[in-house]
Scaffold this active site. Structure first.
Site, PDB file in Angstrom:
ATOM      1  CG  HIS A 275      62.579 -13.289  19.431  1.00 33.92           C
ATOM      2  ND1 HIS A 275      62.055 -13.972  18.338  1.00 33.92           N
ATOM      3  CD2 HIS A 275      63.931 -13.457  19.354  1.00 33.92           C
ATOM      4  CE1 HIS A 275      63.037 -14.514  17.640  1.00 33.92           C
ATOM      5  NE2 HIS A 275      64.180 -14.212  18.228  1.00 33.92           N
TER       6      HIS A 275
ATOM      7  CG  HIS B  85      57.154 -14.321  20.785  1.00 36.51           C
ATOM      8  ND1 HIS B  85      58.181 -14.908  21.494  1.00 36.51           N
ATOM      9  CD2 HIS B  85      57.654 -14.038  19.557  1.00 36.51           C
ATOM     10  CE1 HIS B  85      59.250 -14.987  20.711  1.00 36.51           C
ATOM     11  NE2 HIS B  85      58.960 -14.444  19.530  1.00 36.51           N
TER      12      HIS B  85
ATOM     13  N   GLY C 119      58.463 -20.105  14.802  1.00 40.36           N
ATOM     14  CA  GLY C 119      58.402 -20.050  13.340  1.00 40.36           C
ATOM     15  C   GLY C 119      57.738 -21.268  12.739  1.00 40.36           C
ATOM     16  N   GLY C 120      56.619 -21.033  12.060  1.00 40.48           N
ATOM     17  CA  GLY C 120      55.940 -22.133  11.368  1.00 40.48           C
ATOM     18  C   GLY C 120      55.277 -23.129  12.309  1.00 40.48           C
TER      19      GLY C 120
ATOM     20  N   GLY D 214      62.783 -12.990  10.934  1.00 42.70           N
ATOM     21  CA  GLY D 214      62.526 -11.782  10.135  1.00 42.70           C
ATOM     22  C   GLY D 214      61.069 -11.605   9.723  1.00 42.70           C
ATOM     23  CG  PHE D 215      59.808 -11.697   6.802  1.00 43.94           C
ATOM     24  CD1 PHE D 215      59.250 -10.466   6.459  1.00 43.94           C
ATOM     25  CD2 PHE D 215      61.152 -11.919   6.541  1.00 43.94           C
ATOM     26  CE1 PHE D 215      60.027  -9.479   5.852  1.00 43.94           C
ATOM     27  CE2 PHE D 215      61.937 -10.939   5.939  1.00 43.94           C
ATOM     28  CZ  PHE D 215      61.377  -9.722   5.591  1.00 43.94           C
ATOM     29  N   GLY D 216      56.827 -13.306   9.818  1.00 41.21           N
ATOM     30  CA  GLY D 216      55.848 -14.301  10.237  1.00 41.21           C
ATOM     31  C   GLY D 216      55.351 -15.065   9.017  1.00 41.21           C
ATOM     32  N   GLY D 217      54.646 -16.149   9.271  1.00 41.32           N
ATOM     33  CA  GLY D 217      53.979 -16.878   8.197  1.00 41.32           C
ATOM     34  C   GLY D 217      54.867 -17.721   7.296  1.00 41.32           C
TER      35      GLY D 217
ATOM     36  CB  SER E   5      54.310 -14.264  17.544  1.00 42.15           C
ATOM     37  OG  SER E   5      54.863 -13.216  16.770  1.00 42.15           O
TER      38      SER E   5
ATOM     39  N   GLY F 117      52.327 -17.294  15.681  1.00 44.09           N
ATOM     40  CA  GLY F 117      51.787 -16.011  15.242  1.00 44.09           C
ATOM     41  C   GLY F 117      50.610 -16.194  14.322  1.00 44.09           C
ATOM     42  CB  SER F 118      50.394 -16.690  10.641  1.00 46.24           C
ATOM     43  OG  SER F 118      51.367 -17.688  10.614  1.00 46.24           O
TER      44      SER F 118
HETATM   45  C1  DX5 Z   1      59.899 -14.524  13.127  1.00 54.13           C
HETATM   46  C2  DX5 Z   1      59.383 -14.213  14.501  1.00 54.13           C
HETATM   47  C3  DX5 Z   1      58.220 -15.044  14.905  1.00 54.13           C
HETATM   48  C4  DX5 Z   1      56.999 -14.945  14.033  1.00 54.13           C
HETATM   49  C5  DX5 Z   1      56.394 -16.323  13.987  1.00 54.13           C
HETATM   50  O1  DX5 Z   1      61.140 -13.941  12.952  1.00 54.13           O
HETATM   51  O2  DX5 Z   1      60.396 -14.399  15.468  1.00 54.13           O
HETATM   52  O3  DX5 Z   1      57.885 -14.870  16.275  1.00 54.13           O
HETATM   53  O4  DX5 Z   1      56.017 -14.034  14.475  1.00 54.13           O
HETATM   54  O5  DX5 Z   1      55.336 -16.302  13.096  1.00 54.13           O
HETATM   55  P1  DX5 Z   1      54.609 -17.614  12.601  1.00 54.13           P
HETATM   56  O6  DX5 Z   1      54.067 -18.329  13.796  1.00 54.13           O
HETATM   57  O7  DX5 Z   1      53.541 -17.062  11.700  1.00 54.13           O
HETATM   58  O8  DX5 Z   1      55.624 -18.424  11.845  1.00 54.13           O
HETATM   59 ZN    ZN Z   2      59.934 -14.428  17.649  1.00 52.50          ZN
END
Ligand code: DX5
Ligand code: ZN
Length: 215
Positions: free
Chosen positions: A66, A33, A176-177, A142-145, A8, A197-198
């Protein structure tokens, strides 16, 4: 099923997106992603069609789009034209999911349907055999991390059991996570496509972390 990693780029350095795509590819990731947020379906805004269009040429990997947007139906074609290989939309944002899946397929792309952590997973059962992939959100979108929500494991397992009972080899993606701490449990529950992602983009050694998600 072989585990695939979808990197991501929400956690990438946006000032160097082309380099970040190469970094993910060299690290052994299988897909990119691409998280689209409209500030309405989710309380955040990320990036959209023009960004996908301009970065698409910098990677050979498939782009796993996504859509976290309230009106996915209107944006299938623009994202397809911009270079998406697969498009996943949210069940919560669609009155006619089969119609949207058909539209995605008519453009030659893979179709995914996602549910948020509090949405009943059995709502996806009628789409098994129609969609190519289900995306079980393991955090609130909505948010990464953010931290992984453990209650989502039962949903992954229920969907895998249901798909197995129909004899369909459904791709089940989680998002996510996802890190070395959670990858094993989601895979054991039945997920075979892991978004991260993170954990990847903030890693000192992305290849090592990518491998840890697959092992
Ligand atoms: C969150 C996104 C994810 C996000 C995951 O709404 O859909 O794709 O980037 O981030 P991590 O892996 O850091 O939880
Ligand atoms: Zn996503």
């Amino acid at each position: 099923m072989k585990t695939k990693i979808s990197a991501s780029i929400l956690s990438a350095d946006f000032g160097h997106l082309a380099d970040e795509l190469s970094r993910a590819e060299s690290a052994g990731c299988d897909m990119i992603h691409f998280d689209v947020m409209d500030g309405h379906f989710v309380p955040n805004i990320s990036y959209g069609v023009p960004v996908l269009k301009s970065i698409r040429r910098y990677s050979r990997l498939p782009f796993d789009v996504h859509l976290m947007i309230s009106d996915p139906n209107s944006y299938i074609e623009p994202f397809a034209k911009a270079g998406a290989d697969g498009i996943t939309f949210h069940l919560e944002a669609s009155a006619n999911p089969v119609g949207i899946i058909d539209k995605i397929h008519s453009l030659g792309l893979r179709a995914g349907v996602s549910v948020k952590p509090k949405t009943d997973v059995s709502l996806l059962y009628p789409l098994v055999g129609i969609m190519d992939m289900a995306l079980i959100m393991t955090v609130e979108p909505g948010f990464g991390g953010q931290g992984f929500i453990p209650e989502t494991l039962a949903k992954i397992k229920a969907l895998r059991d249901y798909a197995d009972s129909t004899g369909i080899a459904l791709d089940i993606e989680v998002d996510g996570g996802i890190s070395d701490k959670t990858a094993h449990s989601v895979r054991e529950a039945g997920a075979n496509v892991l978004v991260s992602g993170s954990y990847l983009f903030r890693a000192e050694d992305m290849a090592k972390n990518c491998k840890l998600l697959k092992d």
